[in-house]
Scaffold this motif. Structure first.
Motif, PDB file in Angstrom:
ATOM      1  N   GLY A 180       0.815  -1.212   0.000  1.00  0.00           N
ATOM      2  CA  GLY A 180       0.000   0.000   0.000  1.00  0.00           C
ATOM      3  C   GLY A 180       0.847   1.260   0.000  1.00  0.00           C
ATOM      4  N   MET A 181       1.947   1.212   0.731  1.00  0.00           N
ATOM      5  CA  MET A 181       2.854   2.364   0.744  1.00  0.00           C
ATOM      6  C   MET A 181       3.421   2.606  -0.654  1.00  0.00           C
ATOM      7  N   GLY A 182       3.734   1.513  -1.346  1.00  0.00           N
ATOM      8  CA  GLY A 182       4.248   1.630  -2.707  1.00  0.00           C
ATOM      9  C   GLY A 182       3.250   2.312  -3.627  1.00  0.00           C
ATOM     10  N   VAL A 183       1.961   1.994  -3.449  1.00  0.00           N
ATOM     11  CA  VAL A 183       0.917   2.627  -4.258  1.00  0.00           C
ATOM     12  C   VAL A 183       0.873   4.130  -3.986  1.00  0.00           C
ATOM     13  N   THR A 235      -0.708   2.747  10.724  1.00  0.00           N
ATOM     14  CA  THR A 235      -0.627   3.489   9.463  1.00  0.00           C
ATOM     15  C   THR A 235       0.457   4.561   9.461  1.00  0.00           C
ATOM     16  N   SER A 236       0.310   5.583  10.318  1.00  0.00           N
ATOM     17  CA  SER A 236       1.298   6.660  10.260  1.00  0.00           C
ATOM     18  C   SER A 236       2.667   6.181  10.759  1.00  0.00           C
ATOM     19  N   ARG A 237       2.654   5.277  11.741  1.00  0.00           N
ATOM     20  CA  ARG A 237       3.950   4.808  12.275  1.00  0.00           C
ATOM     21  C   ARG A 237       4.808   4.122  11.217  1.00  0.00           C
ATOM     22  N   PRO A 238       4.283   3.120  10.487  1.00  0.00           N
ATOM     23  CA  PRO A 238       5.146   2.527   9.456  1.00  0.00           C
ATOM     24  C   PRO A 238       5.525   3.498   8.340  1.00  0.00           C
ATOM     25  N   LEU A 239       4.633   4.416   7.988  1.00  0.00           N
ATOM     26  CA  LEU A 239       4.986   5.401   6.952  1.00  0.00           C
ATOM     27  C   LEU A 239       6.189   6.235   7.408  1.00  0.00           C
TER      28      LEU A 239
END
Lengths: 159, 129
Positions: B75-78, B101-105
């Motif tokens: 999803g981050m890649g998208v 969500t925000s933590r892994p980003l």
């Protein structure tokens, strides 16, 4: 043919301290299913706060996703993945091993666009230790998480 | 004892590991609200939704992950690909807060690349007209 790789050398714990899902067809749908089943076990058996819980589930997901996407490209995309999680109460660690019998390599960041290739960096950021052992028989990814306390309850002894 | 029927409040029925994406316009700003799981199975849905919205010539696109329970690297890649593919003069933002969500980003250094906001109001204030 890959017996040696699918048998982690951890001390044998109580059943409540171990989760395994072996021989699962490695595809995107199963990666999600195994992840969710593992997350259910983790929630019930391992005492983690929300941040740590998310970290562990995401790291495990990335290892499963790597297998589903890359491991069996040369075998027409068919092959299996084994997941085993072992909680060591004495050492307060959780070790999750994801094993395949395929062939993949850690990607070279220089050869990728910036939209791809974040799975392994994520694993390294989320777990306390990541080891990736690659051989002709396949690849084993081991994720270790430290300072992990078990949930102590009466049910843990049942079964 | 049919409690499952009352527990389901979303308009679309999805599998446990599914993802639902809605599109809402505020002037020329489009907000794509995602909920559920964004992983390697569902990220093509997000990719397609973003592509569809971009064809309608927005001035800004906001991907709202507030109701997302799980965000994988797929999803981050998208999100990064969408930022790269959108014209530089289109505003781009991602709304996310929380450990999933925000933590892994932030951990993989994407917060600045995709434009991370903790609330939709904040993102609209920064990107809207």
């Amino acid at each position: 043919m890959a017996f040696a790789m699918t048998t982690p050398s951890y001390p044998c714990p109580d059943d409540g301290d171990r989760f395994a899902d072996n021989g699962v067809a490695a595809d995107a749908r199963n990666a999600g299913r195994v992840r969710d089943e593992f997350a259910g076990w983790l929630r019930a058996r391992v005492g983690l706060d929300d941040v740590r819980f998310s970290d562990v589930v995401l790291a495990v997901n990335e290892a499963l996703a790597n297998v589903a996407e890359f491991a069996y490209r040369q075998q027409h995309g068919t092959g299996t993945v084994d997941l085993e999680a072992v909680q060591d109460r004495a050492a307060a660690t959780l070790a999750v091993t994801i094993t395949d019998q395929g062939c993949w390599r850690e990607p070279d960041p220089a050869k990728q666009g910036r939209a791809r290739g974040r799975g392994i960096p994520l694993m390294r950021a989320l777990a306390d230790e990541v080891t990736i052992d690659t051989s002709a028989l396949g690849t084993t990814v081991c994720l270790r998480f430290d300072n992990v306390q078990a949930i102590v309850d009466a049910d843990a002894k049942i079964g | 004892m049919d409690e499952q029927a009352t527990a389901t409040n979303s308009m679309t029925t999805t599998a446990i590991t599914g993802c639902v994406i809605s599109e809402e316009w505020f002037g020329r700003t489009v907000v794509l609200g995602a909920s559920g799981v964004i992983d390697m199975l569902t990220s093509p849905q997000l990719e397609a939704s973003i592509a569809t919205s971009l064809k309608k010539n927005p001035t800004a696109i906001i991907v709202d992950l507030t109701d997302v329970d799980f965000l994988a690297s797929a999803g981050m890649g998208v999100l990064v690909a969408a930022r790269d593919q959108a014209s530089p003069d289109i505003g781009f933002g991602v709304v996310a807060s929380g450990p999933a969500t925000s933590r892994p980003l932030k951990l993989v250094g994407l917060a600045d690349i995709v434009g991370l906001y903790s609330t939709l109001d904040e993102a609209r204030a920064a990107l809207g007209e």
